[in-house]
Design a protein around this motif. Structure first.
Motif, PDB file in Angstrom:
ATOM      1  N   ALA A   2     -26.510 -32.570  45.151  1.00 41.59           N
ATOM      2  CA  ALA A   2     -27.916 -32.961  45.220  1.00 41.59           C
ATOM      3  C   ALA A   2     -28.204 -33.938  44.104  1.00 41.59           C
ATOM      4  N   THR A  11     -24.455 -30.585  40.719  1.00 42.16           N
ATOM      5  CA  THR A  11     -23.382 -30.128  41.580  1.00 42.16           C
ATOM      6  C   THR A  11     -23.400 -28.620  41.639  1.00 42.16           C
ATOM      7  N   VAL A  12     -23.223 -28.055  42.822  1.00 40.98           N
ATOM      8  CA  VAL A  12     -23.184 -26.615  42.963  1.00 40.98           C
ATOM      9  C   VAL A  12     -21.881 -26.101  42.371  1.00 40.98           C
ATOM     10  N   GLY A  14     -18.967 -23.320  41.694  1.00 45.47           N
ATOM     11  CA  GLY A  14     -18.391 -22.163  42.357  1.00 45.47           C
ATOM     12  C   GLY A  14     -18.420 -20.944  41.453  1.00 45.47           C
ATOM     13  N   ARG A  15     -18.071 -19.792  41.993  1.00 42.85           N
ATOM     14  CA  ARG A  15     -18.075 -18.563  41.235  1.00 42.85           C
ATOM     15  C   ARG A  15     -16.728 -17.873  41.405  1.00 42.85           C
ATOM     16  N   GLN A  84     -24.484 -28.989  36.421  1.00 44.80           N
ATOM     17  CA  GLN A  84     -23.898 -28.121  37.435  1.00 44.80           C
ATOM     18  C   GLN A  84     -24.573 -26.764  37.342  1.00 44.80           C
ATOM     19  N   PRO A  86     -25.389 -22.916  39.770  1.00 43.50           N
ATOM     20  CA  PRO A  86     -25.065 -22.175  40.988  1.00 43.50           C
ATOM     21  C   PRO A  86     -26.004 -22.550  42.125  1.00 43.50           C
ATOM     22  N   ARG A  87     -25.626 -22.179  43.315  1.00 43.51           N
ATOM     23  CA  ARG A  87     -26.431 -22.514  44.491  1.00 43.51           C
ATOM     24  C   ARG A  87     -27.756 -21.749  44.494  1.00 43.51           C
ATOM     25  N   ASN A  88     -27.717 -20.477  44.061  1.00 44.15           N
ATOM     26  CA  ASN A  88     -28.888 -19.613  44.176  1.00 44.15           C
ATOM     27  C   ASN A  88     -29.561 -19.473  42.813  1.00 44.15           C
ATOM     28  N   GLU A 113     -35.205 -17.151  52.324  1.00 40.97           N
ATOM     29  CA  GLU A 113     -34.476 -17.830  53.386  1.00 40.97           C
ATOM     30  C   GLU A 113     -33.912 -16.879  54.437  1.00 40.97           C
ATOM     31  N   ARG A 159     -34.058 -12.491  45.901  1.00 41.45           N
ATOM     32  CA  ARG A 159     -33.187 -13.589  46.323  1.00 41.45           C
ATOM     33  C   ARG A 159     -31.777 -13.470  45.759  1.00 41.45           C
ATOM     34  N   GLU A 162     -28.010 -16.098  41.347  1.00 47.49           N
ATOM     35  CA  GLU A 162     -26.854 -16.249  40.469  1.00 47.49           C
ATOM     36  C   GLU A 162     -27.292 -16.754  39.103  1.00 47.49           C
TER      37      GLU A 162
END
Length: 268
Positions: A2, A11-12, A14-15, A84, A86-88, A113, A159, A162
């Motif tokens: 994004a 940037t998302v 990772g985990r 960077q 996390p997504r959530n 969501e 939600r 993260e």
């Protein structure tokens, strides 16, 4: 990937499992508001998965600007750098920001969501976790300030974030309610294990809640310190000063106050 306004890319992250990897990575972050002096001036920061970082700094140091950059809420400012996250991601503000015309559960699931039934189940579970089971149909104006902030926390927990970003989340509460919220937050974080970045003006709050404290001044990090392990608490709702007024906690407090340009006598 994004892209934020002003050339900032996010940037998302990772985990991966195993060793703790960075959940948040900030590189050369610059944010300005149309003046030559930047609010954030080439800031670098990493936060590990599950780590709790507290940000201290005087007014105008860039604390809330950093938080808004991580949340992707700074579209109207100029800047550059890489972030960077996390997504959530969830955000808790000093103001609970509840819609007065919506009941408590509707506020908690607003924007969720998941399908409606699953979202409402998650909302009820989150309200139970913050001690508000049975208040789902209450109106916000029927709740105390502390209860409203609990709803705000429940909205984030529903939600399963993260990354939890908190901007002075307890600043508007009275002293006793604030201490109770500290205990609640500790308990919730032990169970959910999100990565946390919290902006605060309260040095004692930073020491007793966070794993690491970062001090900003003029958009740059001027001090980073890990907090000593918390000792046993003799009673719930103990004042933060009781936890930090001795040994390594006292030394850290003095160092942080010095970095903020304050003496011990300058703060409560």
């Amino acid at each position: 990937m994004a892209t934020h306004a002003g050339g900032l890319s996010a940037t998302v992250a990772g985990r991966p499992t195993g060793a703790r990897h960075p959940a948040v990575v900030v590189r050369d972050l610059v944010r300005t508001y149309g003046t030559p002096a930047g609010v954030l001036d080439g800031l670098d920061l990493e936060i590990a998965e599950g780590e709790f970082v507290a940000i201290l700094g005087r007014s105008g140091s860039g604390k809330s600007t950093l938080l808004r950059a991580l949340a992707g809420l700074d579209h109207d400012v100029q800047g550059s750098g890489d972030v960077q996250v996390p997504r959530n991601v969830s955000v808790v503000f000093q103001d609970s920001r509840l819609l007065p015309w919506a009941r408590v559960l509707d506020n908690v699931v607003l924007g969720h969501e998941a399908p409606p039934a699953r979202a409402r189940d998650a909302g009820r579970a989150a309200l139970a976790e913050v001690g508000l089971a049975g208040r789902e149909r209450a109106w916000p104006n029927e709740l105390s300030g502390g209860e409203q902030q609990r709803v705000s926390l429940a909205r984030s927990l529903a939600r399963s974030p993260e990354l939890l970003l908190a901007d002075e989340p307890f600043g508007a509460l009275d002293a006793l309610t604030r201490l109770r919220m500290h205990d609640l937050l500790r308990d919730l974080l032990r169970r959910h294990r999100p990565t946390v970045l919290m902006v605060t003006h309260d040095v004692d709050e930073a020491i007793v809640l966070a794993d690491r404290v970062v001090v900003l001044d003029q958009g740059r990090i001027v001090l980073e310190r890990r907090t000593p392990p918390a000792g046993p608490r003799t009673a719930p709702h103990t004042a933060p000063a009781d936890d930090v007024d001795q040994g390594p906690h006292r030394t850290l407090r003095a160092e942080l106050l010095g970095a903020l340009g304050l003496d011990r006598e300058d703060t409560p």
